[in-house]
Design a protein around this motif. Structure first.
Motif, PDB file in Angstrom:
ATOM      1  N   ILE A   1       0.914  -1.451  -0.165  1.00 40.03           N
ATOM      2  CA  ILE A   1       0.090   0.025   0.195  1.00 40.03           C
ATOM      3  C   ILE A   1       1.047   1.385  -0.469  1.00 40.03           C
ATOM      4  O   ILE A   1       1.650   1.099   1.047  1.00 40.03           O
ATOM      5  CB  ILE A   1      -1.288   0.257   1.140  1.00 40.03           C
ATOM      6  N   GLY A   2       0.843   1.930  -0.911  1.00 41.10           N
ATOM      7  CA  GLY A   2       1.646   3.020  -0.851  1.00 41.10           C
ATOM      8  C   GLY A   2       2.629   2.568  -2.191  1.00 41.10           C
ATOM      9  O   GLY A   2       4.018   3.135  -2.273  1.00 41.10           O
TER      10      GLY A   2
ATOM     11  N   VAL B   1       8.928   4.994  -1.485  1.00 40.98           N
ATOM     12  CA  VAL B   1       9.713   3.981  -0.526  1.00 40.98           C
ATOM     13  C   VAL B   1       8.680   2.963  -1.635  1.00 40.98           C
ATOM     14  O   VAL B   1       9.306   1.729  -1.530  1.00 40.98           O
ATOM     15  CB  VAL B   1       8.982   4.004   1.091  1.00 40.98           C
ATOM     16  N   GLY B   2       7.977   2.521  -1.515  1.00 43.69           N
ATOM     17  CA  GLY B   2       6.925   1.265  -2.359  1.00 43.69           C
ATOM     18  C   GLY B   2       6.978   1.404  -3.156  1.00 43.69           C
ATOM     19  O   GLY B   2       7.840   0.025  -4.048  1.00 43.69           O
TER      20      GLY B   2
ATOM     21  N   ASP C   1      -1.966   1.889  -4.731  1.00 44.72           N
ATOM     22  CA  ASP C   1      -1.996   3.398  -4.318  1.00 44.72           C
ATOM     23  C   ASP C   1      -2.843   4.303  -4.805  1.00 44.72           C
ATOM     24  O   ASP C   1      -4.146   3.497  -5.872  1.00 44.72           O
ATOM     25  CB  ASP C   1      -0.271   3.207  -4.866  1.00 44.72           C
TER      26      ASP C   1
ATOM     27  N   THR D   1       3.722   9.705   5.832  1.00 42.75           N
ATOM     28  CA  THR D   1       3.839  10.070   7.248  1.00 42.75           C
ATOM     29  C   THR D   1       4.162  11.531   7.733  1.00 42.75           C
ATOM     30  O   THR D   1       5.596  11.655   9.103  1.00 42.75           O
ATOM     31  CB  THR D   1       3.547   8.706   8.277  1.00 42.75           C
TER      32      THR D   1
ATOM     33  N   SER E   1       5.934   2.374   6.833  1.00 42.05           N
ATOM     34  CA  SER E   1       6.729   4.322   6.938  1.00 42.05           C
ATOM     35  C   SER E   1       7.245   4.209   7.946  1.00 42.05           C
ATOM     36  O   SER E   1       7.074   3.704   9.134  1.00 42.05           O
ATOM     37  CB  SER E   1       5.027   4.395   6.985  1.00 42.05           C
TER      38      SER E   1
ATOM     39  N   LYS F   1      15.109   4.321  13.726  1.00 48.16           N
ATOM     40  CA  LYS F   1      14.717   4.743  12.294  1.00 48.16           C
ATOM     41  C   LYS F   1      14.831   6.142  12.697  1.00 48.16           C
ATOM     42  O   LYS F   1      15.091   6.852  12.189  1.00 48.16           O
ATOM     43  CB  LYS F   1      13.489   4.396  11.921  1.00 48.16           C
TER      44      LYS F   1
HETATM   45  N1  LIG Z   1      11.520   8.781   0.722  1.00 48.90           N
HETATM   46  C1  LIG Z   1      12.583   8.170   1.101  1.00 48.90           C
HETATM   47  O1  LIG Z   1      13.636   7.957   0.771  1.00 48.90           O
HETATM   48  C2  LIG Z   1      12.436   7.084   2.257  1.00 48.90           C
HETATM   49  C3  LIG Z   1      13.090   6.543   3.312  1.00 48.90           C
HETATM   50  C4  LIG Z   1      12.647   6.358   4.593  1.00 48.90           C
HETATM   51  C5  LIG Z   1      11.497   6.376   5.241  1.00 48.90           C
HETATM   52  N2  LIG Z   1      10.402   6.765   4.315  1.00 48.90           N
HETATM   53  C6  LIG Z   1       9.282   7.131   4.986  1.00 48.90           C
HETATM   54  O2  LIG Z   1       8.467   5.979   4.681  1.00 48.90           O
HETATM   55  C7  LIG Z   1       7.166   6.514   4.097  1.00 48.90           C
HETATM   56  C8  LIG Z   1       6.865   6.816   3.183  1.00 48.90           C
HETATM   57  O3  LIG Z   1       7.734   7.869   2.260  1.00 48.90           O
HETATM   58  P1  LIG Z   1       7.672   7.792   0.288  1.00 48.90           P
HETATM   59  O4  LIG Z   1       8.687   9.246  -0.026  1.00 48.90           O
HETATM   60  O5  LIG Z   1       8.046   7.467  -0.126  1.00 48.90           O
HETATM   61  O6  LIG Z   1       6.116   9.397   0.514  1.00 48.90           O
HETATM   62  P2  LIG Z   1       5.744   9.310  -0.962  1.00 48.90           P
HETATM   63  O7  LIG Z   1       4.799  10.259  -1.063  1.00 48.90           O
HETATM   64  O8  LIG Z   1       6.917   8.911  -2.083  1.00 48.90           O
HETATM   65  O9  LIG Z   1       4.915   7.549  -1.109  1.00 48.90           O
HETATM   66  C9  LIG Z   1       3.306   6.992  -1.030  1.00 48.90           C
HETATM   67  C10 LIG Z   1       2.945   6.677  -1.320  1.00 48.90           C
HETATM   68  O10 LIG Z   1       1.372   6.478  -1.032  1.00 48.90           O
HETATM   69  C11 LIG Z   1       0.310   6.506  -1.490  1.00 48.90           C
HETATM   70  N3  LIG Z   1      -0.619   6.920  -0.003  1.00 48.90           N
HETATM   71  C12 LIG Z   1      -1.225   7.577   0.664  1.00 48.90           C
HETATM   72  N4  LIG Z   1      -1.970   7.348   1.425  1.00 48.90           N
HETATM   73  C13 LIG Z   1      -2.655   5.693   0.482  1.00 48.90           C
HETATM   74  C14 LIG Z   1      -3.599   5.551   1.595  1.00 48.90           C
HETATM   75  N5  LIG Z   1      -4.002   5.071   1.675  1.00 48.90           N
HETATM   76  N6  LIG Z   1      -3.490   4.441  -0.204  1.00 48.90           N
HETATM   77  C15 LIG Z   1      -2.323   3.792  -1.061  1.00 48.90           C
HETATM   78  N7  LIG Z   1      -1.971   4.631  -0.764  1.00 48.90           N
HETATM   79  C16 LIG Z   1      -1.578   6.054  -0.010  1.00 48.90           C
HETATM   80  C17 LIG Z   1       1.045   8.173  -2.047  1.00 48.90           C
HETATM   81  O11 LIG Z   1       0.305   7.799  -3.263  1.00 48.90           O
HETATM   82  C18 LIG Z   1       2.044   7.287  -2.543  1.00 48.90           C
HETATM   83  O12 LIG Z   1       2.136   7.326  -3.514  1.00 48.90           O
HETATM   84  C19 LIG Z   1       7.450   7.736   5.088  1.00 48.90           C
HETATM   85  O13 LIG Z   1       6.959   7.285   6.286  1.00 48.90           O
HETATM   86  C20 LIG Z   1       8.860   8.273   4.979  1.00 48.90           C
HETATM   87  O14 LIG Z   1       8.702   8.858   6.092  1.00 48.90           O
HETATM   88  C21 LIG Z   1      10.990   7.684   3.193  1.00 48.90           C
END
Ligand SMILES: NC(=O)c1ccc[n+]([C@@H]2O[C@H](COP(=O)([O-])OP(=O)(O)OC[C@H]3O[C@@H](n4cnc5c(N)ncnc54)[C@H](O)[C@@H]3O)[C@@H](O)[C@H]2O)c1
Length: 413
Positions: free
Chosen positions: A24-25, A30-31, A49, A104, A138, A218
């Motif tokens: 999910i996401g 990250v996904g 997503d 988050t 997350s 983390k």
């Molecule tokens: N970006 C990084 O390098 C990184 C590294 C480590 C940890 N994180 C953590 O990982 C998490 C995600 O970060 P990210 O950068 O990938 O964010 P992002 O915004 O790039 O990705 C999140 C995805 O989740 C989707 N989404 C949101 N709510 C949803 C739902 N209810 N159902 C389905 N899809 C949904 C969004 O459309 C988006 O595509 C955060 O908690 C962040 O702190 C990020």
């Protein structure tokens, strides 16, 4: 009866019904690497997503953002029909683990928003089957994993809950996922074991701890990194105030001296994770996190320092300033929480105009080509140190370079 909307299936092989895992996401930063790593390990992945554009891009074999080395892996996953793309919580597969990688964020009080995780779980719950494993990936506020387990129990649901934080550096996730140990925790030994087995499919080493330990691991990692950037930035400011080139000091400190080999160069530190996670930790510590707050003052204040320095040197009201690099870091197309935009906002009030450019960013219609920005600006600021900027010809224009990235007589450090 729940009516299931049409399922967007890529190829014949993977469907919502037969997927081994749901992310999910899965179209996020990250996904995507996680989805690809699982697909590459032979799993059938349900990429769930809300972002339809992101899913469409993936389905067409395009990455929605820069993820180095991921394109061939995506192509192989599509050719092998390892992926199914879904955009509704009704379409979460109930035959395997569900990994949550949604954003988050923190709120206007710099506090975490638990509701984001809760709403995601609430909407997914009807599709989930008792006995399934939910993996929070997350970054979450300490205590969230145990809270989620009790929340589900309170609803009479028997789901296993794990927290396995993502620690890769953005843009190189796929590469690092395979090379770095994975921290795994679960609210029960069964949840922990299942999560460990899952991640052993894609990583060579798993480190098991309790959920609270994993949550701290983390947040401490990101806060420490943010504080490291603040330390080097403050050294830069001290050296600069004495008229000393910090690059030379740093080079001397690091030369054949392993204890300091990891100290970063000075530069603008922000982005979607470091500030947010430092503030989550601060919220947990009831704002008694003096190093975290000092880091925020220094890192955010560096932008204002540069603007003040320029105001002392020039009458900015008569000048156009060009900003080079709008992404939050080098070789990235991600503008989330980029300090380049803080520069833009502050400078608009002090200058004749602000022009912006970036070779990677595609989301900002105001960006201009590099040559145009150099030609039309009186003064430049290097905001993100993309490699392509190292040898640019700034046509004799002064350029402020906090990073120590550029050479030349017209460089202000
Ligand atoms: N970006 C990084 O390098 C990184 C590294 C480590 C940890 N994180 C953590 O990982 C998490 C995600 O970060 P990210 O950068 O990938 O964010 P992002 O915004 O790039 O990705 C999140 C995805 O989740 C989707 N989404 C949101 N709510 C949803 C739902 N209810 N159902 C389905 N899809 C949904 C969004 O459309 C988006 O595509 C955060 O908690 C962040 O702190 C990020």
């Amino acid at each position: 009866m729940t009516v299931r909307p049409n399922i967007a299936v890529c190829g014949d092989s993977t469907t919502v019904e037969n997927a081994d895992i749901t992310v999910i996401g899965g179209a996020g930063h990250v996904g995507v690497p996680l989805v690809l790593a699982f697909a590459d390990a032979g799993l059938r992945v349900n990429v769930n997503d809300l972002n339809k554009d992101g899913l469409e891009a993936l389905k067409a074999g395009r990455l929605p953002f820069i993820e180095h080395g991921a394109e061939p892996v995506l192509a192989t996953a599509l050719a092998n029909q390892r992926l199914v793309f879904t955009h509704s919580p009704n379409l979460i597969s109930n035959g395997g683990p569900v990994v949550i990688t949604i954003g988050t964020p923190i709120d206007e009080f710099l506090n975490p928003i638990r509701k984001v995780v809760q709403s995601c779980i609430d909407s997914a719950l009807p599709a989930l089957k008792d006995g399934q494993l939910i993996v929070l990936r997350s970054t979450v506020f300490p205590g969230t994993t145990e809270w989620l387990a009790s929340y589900l129990e309170g609803k009479g649901r028997k789901l296993k809950v794990a927290f396995c934080p993502e620690r890769v550096v953005q843009g190189y996730g796929l590469k690092e996922l395979r090379e770095m140990p994975q921290i795994v925790s679960g609210t029960t030994s069964e949840a922990q074991r299942e999560a460990a087995v899952l991640f052993e499919r894609i990583v060579s080493e798993v480190v098991t701890v309790s959920p609270l330990e994993a949550e701290f691991a983390k947040l401490f990692s990101n806060a420490y990194r943010y504080i490291e950037f603040a330390a080097t930035n403050e050294f830069y400011l001290i050296a600069k105030s004495a008229g000393v080139d910090y690059r030379r000091v740093l080079a001397a400190m690091k030369h054949n001296y392993p204890r300091l080999s990891g100290i970063p160069r000075s530069g603008f530190a922000a982005g979607p994770c470091l500030v947010k996670d430092t503030m989550q930790l601060s919220a947990f510590a009831r704002n008694q996190f003096s190093l975290g707050h000092s880091a925020l003052l220094i890192n955010e204040g560096l932008v204002l320092h540069v603007v003040e320095d320029l105001r002392r040197r020039y009458d900015l009201s008569n000048l156009t300033v060009g900003l080079l690099g709008m992404a939050f870091k080098a070789e990235s197309d991600d503008v989330r929480a980029s300090l380049s935009y803080k520069f833009k906002k502050v400078l608009i009030g002090h200058t004749r105009g602000v022009l912006t450019t970036d070779p990677f960013v595609t989301s900002d219609p105001e960006l201009r080509p590099l040559e145009e920005v150099i030609a039309k600006s009186d003064l430049l600021i290097l905001c993100a140190p993309h490699a392509v900027y190292r040898d640019i010809n700034v046509r004799g224009k002064p350029v402020f370079d906090v990073w120590g990235h550029l050479e030349g007589a017209n460089v202000i450090r």
